[in-house]
Design an enzyme around this catalytic site. Structure first.
Site, mmCIF file in Angstrom:
data_model
loop_
_atom_site.group_PDB
_atom_site.id
_atom_site.type_symbol
_atom_site.label_atom_id
_atom_site.label_comp_id
_atom_site.label_asym_id
_atom_site.label_seq_id
_atom_site.Cartn_x
_atom_site.Cartn_y
_atom_site.Cartn_z
ATOM 1 N N GLN A 176 0.808 -1.217 0.000
ATOM 2 C CA GLN A 176 0.000 0.000 0.000
ATOM 3 C C GLN A 176 0.845 1.273 0.000
ATOM 4 O OE1 GLN A 176 -3.269 0.045 -0.333
ATOM 5 N NE2 GLN A 176 -3.694 -2.133 -0.053
ATOM 6 N N SER A 193 3.034 -5.078 -5.113
ATOM 7 C CA SER A 193 2.021 -5.643 -6.006
ATOM 8 C C SER A 193 1.740 -4.693 -7.157
ATOM 9 C CB SER A 193 0.730 -5.904 -5.222
ATOM 10 O OG SER A 193 -0.307 -6.349 -6.073
ATOM 11 N N GLY A 194 1.430 -5.252 -8.332
ATOM 12 C CA GLY A 194 1.154 -4.428 -9.503
ATOM 13 C C GLY A 194 -0.180 -3.712 -9.458
ATOM 14 N N THR A 231 7.425 -19.707 -16.421
ATOM 15 C CA THR A 231 7.644 -18.730 -17.481
ATOM 16 C C THR A 231 7.096 -17.364 -17.078
ATOM 17 O OG1 THR A 231 7.473 -20.459 -19.154
ATOM 18 C CG2 THR A 231 7.196 -18.191 -19.903
ATOM 19 N N CYS A 313 -9.582 -9.049 0.708
ATOM 20 C CA CYS A 313 -9.162 -10.442 0.877
ATOM 21 C C CYS A 313 -10.001 -11.166 1.929
ATOM 22 C CB CYS A 313 -7.693 -10.498 1.279
ATOM 23 S SG CYS A 313 -6.601 -9.712 0.076
#
Length: 367
Positions: A176, A193-194, A231, A313
């Site tokens: 955050q 996080s993206g 990958t 979440c």
């Protein structure tokens, strides 16, 4: 009319610049970044550019490991506790995100001594409790930079100094705070996080200070530095990199804009009580409560505003917020609390419209 989106702690909209950066890797430049031919090398180069863009916001003297999420990054980081010979103590703040808190509690079933550190009524770590928990057995301390539910900013540098005095590592969940405020320079492991910084979902990263050993969490082909097999997606990596660079360029302007929105919201919700510290907090997170309110009913009544009652979440778990409970709030107060999250693409009209609708529904319910 579209709903007003004020849930930027749960996720943020994809920045147009990020979409543009990702698009080529979703169309013609689809090569596997682990392949040796020209298309593979081109994709691998894009991954490394993104890695450098992310590293530009992080302390020097470390490496960036791509992961599928911040939760994966945190689980990977917690493995560092296993590499500290003769140490089995893990201490994390009681208000940590479940990715840290629940993982630490799981380690408590695997031969580690896990301690949840209490906070004061403002949500700030009681440093004397941390001091009492530290010793020769301490392996890792987990401390969140900006709390996802109440926006409180923890004194990570002081926490790190205390932990390092006894040789413990420090894990900082910066999900955050990354790209929004200055990051702690003394943390040993930083997770991000993206999709919290106007980037894509499905990608995160872990920064690891040089010299720290991280055992693999995912085994297989040995991709991603032999730490995280699988990958890599050049599109997701490019998206996270572009989002990080955009945050670096806009950090001051974003913070000024979001602070102005928060100030406006505070004035419009003057009858509500703020949960958490009024001073040590990120402006984009406003967690407030009003006595006697049923927030579940409020959210049903106010469909034209996207806001929350806490962490996305835990929204389906049925459990009351462990963060608000740690502040000492009674169950009724927890159930009367909402979280508003302001972001780059909100404006004053959004805040005014949302406040009008929420306050109107609250008054109707309480009357």
């Amino acid at each position: 009319m579209n709903p007003v989106y004020l849930d930027n702690q749960a996720t943020t909209p994809l920045a147009p610049e990020v979409f543009d950066a990702m698009l080529p890797w979703l169309k013609d430049s689809f090569g596997n970044p682990h392949s040796p031919h020209m298309m593979g090398r081109k994709a691998a180069a894009a991954v490394e550019v993104a890695r450098e863009q992310i590293a530009g916001l992080l302390p020097r003297g470390g490496r960036v490991i791509f992961t599928g999420s911040a939760t994966e990054a945190i689980n990977l980081a917690m493995g560092a506790a296993r590499t500290q010979p003769g140490r089995n103590g893990i201490a994390v703040i009681d208000t940590e995100h479940a990715a840290v808190r629940d993982t630490a509690l799981w380690y408590g079933t695997q031969g580690f001594e896990t301690r949840l550190l209490p906070v004061d009524p403002q949500g700030l770590l009681l440093l004397e409790e941390l001091e009492a928990s530290l010793g020769p057995q301490s392996a890792l301390v987990g401390a969140m930079l900006v709390n996802n539910e109440i926006g409180v900013i923890q004194p990570i540098e002081r926490i790190a100094a205390m932990a390092h005095r006894v040789g413990a590592l420090v894990l900082c969940d910066a999900v955050q705070g990354f790209g929004r405020i200055a990051l702690p320079q003394q943390a040993d492991l930083i997770a991000l996080s993206g999709h919290k910084i106007y980037g894509p979902k499905g990608i995160g990263a872990l920064w690891v200070r040089d010299g720290i050993d991280i055992p693999p969490l995912i085994h297989g082909g040995g991709q991603e530095q032999g730490i995280r097999s699988g990958t890599l997606s050049p599109a997701l990596c490019a998206g996270l990199g572009a989002a990080a660079q955009l945050c670096a360029e806009r950090q001051d302007a974003d913070l000024a804009h979001i602070t102005s929105l928060a100030d406006k919201a505070r004035s419009l919700f003057a009858d509500w009580t703020v949960n958490g510290s009024l001073d040590q907090r990120y402006a984009g997170n406003l967690n407030i409560r009003r006595e006697g309110l049923d927030v579940a009913r409020l959210m049903s009544d106010v469909r034209a505003v996207a806001f929350s009652a806490g962490s996305a979440c835990a929204s389906g778990s049925g459990r009351p917020s462990h963060v608000l409970a740690a502040l000492g709030l009674e169950p009724a107060a927890i159930k009367s609390s909402i979280r508003l999250g302001f972001g780059r693409y909100n404006n004053v009209e959004d805040v005014e419209r949302a406040a009008g609708l929420i306050n109107q529904a609250a008054e109707k319910q309480l009357s």
